[in-house]
Design a protein around this motif. Structure first.
Motif, PDB file in Angstrom:
ATOM      1  N   ALA A 174      81.354 -96.572 -36.734  1.00 54.41           N
ATOM      2  CA  ALA A 174      81.799 -95.681 -35.651  1.00 54.41           C
ATOM      3  C   ALA A 174      83.325 -95.618 -35.590  1.00 54.41           C
ATOM      4  O   ALA A 174      83.910 -94.547 -35.394  1.00 54.41           O
ATOM      5  CB  ALA A 174      81.226 -96.153 -34.320  1.00 54.41           C
ATOM      6  N   PHE A 182      82.393 -92.646 -27.293  1.00 51.18           N
ATOM      7  CA  PHE A 182      81.367 -93.486 -27.903  1.00 51.18           C
ATOM      8  C   PHE A 182      80.277 -93.766 -26.870  1.00 51.18           C
ATOM      9  O   PHE A 182      80.577 -94.159 -25.741  1.00 51.18           O
ATOM     10  CB  PHE A 182      81.948 -94.823 -28.366  1.00 51.18           C
ATOM     11  CG  PHE A 182      83.077 -94.718 -29.355  1.00 51.18           C
ATOM     12  CD1 PHE A 182      82.835 -94.781 -30.723  1.00 51.18           C
ATOM     13  CD2 PHE A 182      84.383 -94.555 -28.930  1.00 51.18           C
ATOM     14  CE1 PHE A 182      83.872 -94.701 -31.639  1.00 51.18           C
ATOM     15  CE2 PHE A 182      85.435 -94.472 -29.834  1.00 51.18           C
ATOM     16  CZ  PHE A 182      85.180 -94.538 -31.190  1.00 51.18           C
ATOM     17  N   LEU A 230      79.571-101.978 -28.632  1.00 48.53           N
ATOM     18  CA  LEU A 230      80.846-101.311 -28.405  1.00 48.53           C
ATOM     19  C   LEU A 230      81.881-102.315 -27.912  1.00 48.53           C
ATOM     20  O   LEU A 230      81.584-103.157 -27.067  1.00 48.53           O
ATOM     21  CB  LEU A 230      80.701-100.196 -27.373  1.00 48.53           C
ATOM     22  CG  LEU A 230      79.722 -99.067 -27.689  1.00 48.53           C
ATOM     23  CD1 LEU A 230      79.757 -98.025 -26.569  1.00 48.53           C
ATOM     24  CD2 LEU A 230      80.027 -98.424 -29.022  1.00 48.53           C
TER      25      LEU A 230
END
Length: 278
Positions: free
Chosen positions: A127, A22, A12
């Protein structure tokens, strides 16, 4: 509302961490019977040292279905899960089982599992694409269709400083590894259409290998101005920054960002490895 769950191979960015929508579900790493959880406590320098000193290959274990299921229990209307390539890990199957278990009591909840057919920042970019589609107001079904299309067009490339993990794990003969190290040959690897790994080229020395990796990427990339290029590195920030500057000089990407590798990527890339995904 939506939520995006990645296994811990998907790194991330700082912005994604701050966003709150997330989350990572950690894999577990093992070296010489020591188990290491691939979460915020992961110590990359210590892990690299342990792997280098051990005669044994490091291993990883995917998250349990229950771990995925726990993250699905939330207020979000749409839940998306992005996992390591199903060709490389059991993470995808575990997430699918977690979804089935979750739906036994939450049958109306929208949950979808994406097989990234990639790893590391490949998951990250997927994502981000999910979030882009959600923020554009697409329906759950529209998001799935758009992201599936994106995955089919994604390409993953990487160069390793050493082949030791592959040698120790039996995926490469000791003789080939010794010859490669002796001649300073660095393979340029990439993803197949199904999400497996293939050798695309090789170079004498890291600089030549990176040069060939950039060519491999540009050979399959069009409309750069509409695409985000992601770079992840294992303990070599200067190399990653140099690679970013190189890519900026040869193409006008929409964005290029760099992240540090998490534990799973570190296990395979080893000290000095770099990955590019577009």
């Amino acid at each position: 509302m939506y939520k995006i769950i990645l296994d811990s191979c998907g790194e991330l960015t700082d912005e994604m961490k701050a966003d709150g929508r997330f989350v990572n579900v950690p894999l577990t790493l093992e070296i010489d019977d020591e188990q290491i959880v691939d979460d915020e406590t992961f110590d990359q320098a210590s892990f690299i040292k342990k792997v280098a000193e051990s005669p044994n290959a490091p291993k990883s274990a995917c998250p349990s279905p229950e771990a995925f299921m726990k993250e699905m229990e939330c207020d979000a209307d749409n839940v998306y899960v992005v996992t390591l390539s199903a060709e490389l890990s059991g993470s995808y199957n575990s997430a699918c089982l977690g979804k089935d278990l979750f739906h036994e009591e939450n049958s109306e909840k929208n949950v979808h599992i994406f097989n990234s057919k990639s790893a590391s920042i490949g998951e990250t970019l997927i994502a981000l694409k999910i979030a882009e589609c959600e923020n554009a107001g697409m329906s759950f079904e529209e998001v799935i269709a758009k992201v599936d299309e994106y995955i089919e067009g994604q390409h993953t490339f990487f160069v390793l400083e050493t082949l030791e993990t592959f040698r120790k794990s039996g995926r490469l003969s000791g003789l080939k590894a010794v010859i490669a190290d002796t001649l300073n040959i660095k393979p340029v690897m990439g993803s197949t259409e199904t999400g497996y790994i293939q050798q695309l080229a090789k170079g004498r020395g890291m600089n030549m290998a990176i040069e060939k990796m950039t060519k491999c990427l540009m050979d399959v990339t069009t409309n750069c101005e509409d695409k985000i290029l992601a770079i992840s590195h294992c303990n070599c920030p200067e190399r990653a920054l140099s690679l970013k500057k190189k890519m900026e000089s040869i193409a006008n990407f929409k964005e290029i960002f760099i992240v540090d590798m998490r534990g799973v990527s570190t296990m395979y890339a080893n000290d000095g490895g770099v990955i590019m995904v577009v």
